[in-house]
Design an enzyme around this catalytic site. Structure first.
Site, PDB file in Angstrom:
ATOM      1  N   SER A 103       0.802  -1.224   0.000  1.00  0.00           N
ATOM      2  CA  SER A 103       0.000   0.000   0.000  1.00  0.00           C
ATOM      3  C   SER A 103       0.835   1.274   0.000  1.00  0.00           C
ATOM      4  CB  SER A 103      -0.949   0.027   1.199  1.00  0.00           C
ATOM      5  OG  SER A 103      -0.261   0.372   2.377  1.00  0.00           O
ATOM      6  N   LYS A 123       1.738   4.288   7.434  1.00  0.00           N
ATOM      7  CA  LYS A 123       0.905   5.130   6.580  1.00  0.00           C
ATOM      8  C   LYS A 123       1.307   6.598   6.726  1.00  0.00           C
ATOM      9  CE  LYS A 123      -2.045   2.025   4.983  1.00  0.00           C
ATOM     10  NZ  LYS A 123      -1.225   0.879   5.386  1.00  0.00           N
TER      11      LYS A 123
END
Length: 224
Positions: free
Chosen positions: A145, A183
């Site tokens: 991701s 993230k």
């Protein structure tokens, strides 16, 4: 104008390069300047880089080049010994040896759907040049991701420990004290948004009380 410690360090590095062609190790610099830790050496080197006196050679740990020298009282007497190493018209000095620091490797971290952050006692050797000041640890990246930020599955994320983050920082976020993910961090009022760097994934939103920042990305280590 340099501080006394900055002046001492640049002179020490220049003298060592003139004598041996090899820059001193971080341990040698720490001892020479009577500092308590290597993090002090890292801060001094960063300050000298910002002021244009030193340059770290890319992709080589502990490879320092003296760009220019400050004026010092003994310059006239020791001009030959303390002059910056020239990169033109002379044979390049030998490449400095690697200075490696071992940091804890705490298992795998998700760069996709959050997974459990594993704790372990394994140590990972890391070139000191990849780390700045502060305490660091490493996590093995699992998932895709964050590929648009150049963070790939199997990479080792080098994390500087901190409990605070600003919008846009890439962080290790602990969710509900049980799962961790890597993230990009953003605040949205009372919420926290964790953004992936892959268009196949959606941002994740949590109440800020669910999130604890465990560190910020300081670098990456990739094995081929």
């Amino acid at each position: 104008m340099l501080t006394r410690k900055q002046h001492e360090l640049i002179c020490f590095i220049a003298d060592r390069l003139s004598e041996t062609g090899v820059s001193p190790s971080f341990e040698e610099m720490k001892d020479a300047l009577e500092l308590k830790s290597k993090s002090g050496v890292h801060r001094l080197i960063s300050a000298l880089e910002e002021r244009g006196f030193l340059r770290r050679l890319p992709n080589r740990a502990r490879a320092l080049e003296v760009v220019k020298m400050p004026e010092r009282p003994e310059a006239k007497k020791k001009a030959a010994a303390t002059a910056p190493v020239s990169t033109t018209g002379a044979k390049a000095p030998p490449a400095p040896a690697n200075d490696v620091i071992e940091i804890p490797l705490h298992g795998r971290i998700a760069a996709g759907v959050p997974i459990e952050a594993l704790e372990g006692a394994t140590m990972l050797p890391v070139p000191a040049a990849l780390l700045g000041s502060g305490e660091h640890y490493a996590l093995e990246v699992s998932g895709d991701s964050m590929v648009e930020k150049g963070i790939l599955d199997g990479d080792y994320a080098l994390i500087r420990r901190t409990e605070t983050a600003r919008d846009g920082d890439i962080v290790v976020a602990l969710i509900d004290d049980s799962e961790a993910t890597l993230k990009t961090f953003y605040r949205e009022g009372a919420m926290v948004r964790l953004d992936p760097a892959n268009r196949s994934y959606d941002p994740q939103r949590y109440d800020s009380r669910q999130i604890r920042v465990q560190g910020k990305l300081a670098g990456l280590l990739r094995r081929y």
